[in-house]
Design a protein around this motif. Structure first.
Motif, PDB file in Angstrom:
ATOM      1  N   TYR A 194       0.825  -1.211   0.000  1.00  0.00           N
ATOM      2  CA  TYR A 194       0.000   0.000   0.000  1.00  0.00           C
ATOM      3  C   TYR A 194       0.859   1.262   0.000  1.00  0.00           C
ATOM      4  O   TYR A 194       0.488   2.272  -0.590  1.00  0.00           O
ATOM      5  CB  TYR A 194      -0.988  -0.013   1.170  1.00  0.00           C
ATOM      6  CG  TYR A 194      -0.415   0.328   2.522  1.00  0.00           C
ATOM      7  CD1 TYR A 194      -0.397   1.652   2.975  1.00  0.00           C
ATOM      8  CD2 TYR A 194       0.106  -0.663   3.353  1.00  0.00           C
ATOM      9  CE1 TYR A 194       0.110   1.971   4.211  1.00  0.00           C
ATOM     10  CE2 TYR A 194       0.617  -0.346   4.600  1.00  0.00           C
ATOM     11  CZ  TYR A 194       0.621   0.967   5.027  1.00  0.00           C
ATOM     12  OH  TYR A 194       1.142   1.286   6.260  1.00  0.00           O
ATOM     13  N   ARG A 216      -4.441  -0.146   1.248  1.00  0.00           N
ATOM     14  CA  ARG A 216      -5.150   0.841   2.078  1.00  0.00           C
ATOM     15  C   ARG A 216      -4.796   2.291   1.683  1.00  0.00           C
ATOM     16  O   ARG A 216      -3.804   2.529   1.019  1.00  0.00           O
ATOM     17  CB  ARG A 216      -4.791   0.639   3.546  1.00  0.00           C
ATOM     18  CG  ARG A 216      -5.251  -0.702   4.113  1.00  0.00           C
ATOM     19  CD  ARG A 216      -4.645  -0.932   5.486  1.00  0.00           C
ATOM     20  NE  ARG A 216      -3.249  -1.312   5.380  1.00  0.00           N
ATOM     21  CZ  ARG A 216      -2.419  -1.376   6.415  1.00  0.00           C
ATOM     22  NH1 ARG A 216      -2.859  -1.050   7.612  1.00  0.00           N
ATOM     23  NH2 ARG A 216      -1.165  -1.741   6.248  1.00  0.00           N
ATOM     24  N   ASN A 235      -8.966  -0.748   3.344  1.00  0.00           N
ATOM     25  CA  ASN A 235      -9.655   0.200   4.236  1.00  0.00           C
ATOM     26  C   ASN A 235      -9.180   1.645   4.033  1.00  0.00           C
ATOM     27  O   ASN A 235      -8.093   1.888   3.540  1.00  0.00           O
ATOM     28  CB  ASN A 235      -9.419  -0.190   5.695  1.00  0.00           C
ATOM     29  CG  ASN A 235     -10.069  -1.504   6.056  1.00  0.00           C
ATOM     30  OD1 ASN A 235     -10.881  -2.041   5.295  1.00  0.00           O
ATOM     31  ND2 ASN A 235      -9.723  -2.041   7.213  1.00  0.00           N
TER      32      ASN A 235
END
Length: 266
Positions: free
Chosen positions: A33, A60, A80
């Motif tokens: 990420y 993320r 997320n």
């Protein structure tokens, strides 16, 4: 068009077409990420107007804090906190989303063509969040508005428990477009709500409502609000506006702007 890869902390882009220099393609396969976000940020700060990312798989914080006029198109499932602290860009997800999309978002727009998870729009204070499918728990928690900053969330499917929990401002529209055995929203709908408005297409069982909200009829002013946001929602997902409006809406509003004033005030 450019094809970009991140190697040794340097973004390498090979130009493909002068006519499409403003578009950058990124292959997210095997990128962490951190690497993917660094690649996206460098492309945006390098002048890209469209960033299209393929093979997204759980990374993320995509789009975190960006405030440039850019469109980010994601193929796959981002992780997320997609678009957390977003301040202007548009993010389109050609897949499902996960939790905490639009966390503390200030402006811009996020469009998810699948389902999404829990705690969407946490503390969201501006911009738009459109989800085509179902969402999980505690969606819209602590949404707020300030003067002309009014966040808008439209959910095409159903929602889990605590929908609109502690909502302090903004607009949420819940459509329940797919016929399922589950209710359009879970229990404790609007619990702790003290600002904003929730529109629900259809009915809700009064036993599902938090004690801080009441059901109101739709007014002509509400119809204007619904027409504005539903028209845009239908354009984004190629849906039939008339089919959505063939079912009446109800409105949930808070009974007080300070439901816990006596509990916490000295």
């Amino acid at each position: 068009m450019q094809n970009c890869t991140l190697a040794q902390n340097n973004l390498a882009c090979a130009e493909v077409s002068p006519q499409a220099r403003a578009t950058v393609w990124i292959n997210a396969k095997r990128l962490s990420y951190q690497e993917l976000n660094a690649t996206i940020h460098e492309a945006v700060f390098g002048g890209a107007k469209v960033v299209e990312v393929e093979n997204v798989n759980g990374q993320r914080y995509i789009g975190r804090g960006l405030n440039q006029p850019v469109e980010i198109i994601l193929h796959g499932t981002p992780g997320n906190d997609l678009g957390c602290f977003l301040n202007g860009p548009q993010i389109i997800v050609r897949g499902n989303g996960q939790d905490c999309i639009g966390n503390t978002m200030n402006d811009g727009k996020i469009v998810v063509h699948g389902d999404a998870g829990d705690v969407l729009g946490y503390g969201m204070r501006g911009g738009k969040l459109f989800i085509r499918g179902n969402v999980g728990y505690r969606v819209g928690i602590h949404m707020k508005e300030y003067r002309r900053q009014v966040p808008v969330m439209v959910i095409g499917g159903t929602a889990g428990d605590f929908f609109g929990e502690y909502m302090a401002g903004g607009i949420i529209i819940l459509l329940g477009l797919e016929q399922t055995d589950r209710p359009i929203a879970g229990d404790y709908l609007g619990t702790g709500m003290h600002g904003g408005v929730i529109y629900v297409r259809g009915e809700v069982d009064p036993a599902q409502l938090g004690k801080e909200v009441v059901v109101m009829s739709i007014t002509p002013a509400d119809e204007v609000v619904l027409d504005q946001h539903l028209s845009e929602f239908c354009r984004d997902f190629n849906l039939d506006y008339a089919a959505i409006r063939n079912k009446p809406f109800i409105k949930l509003v808070p009974t007080s702007h300070r439901p816990y004033g006596r509990l916490y005030a000295y």
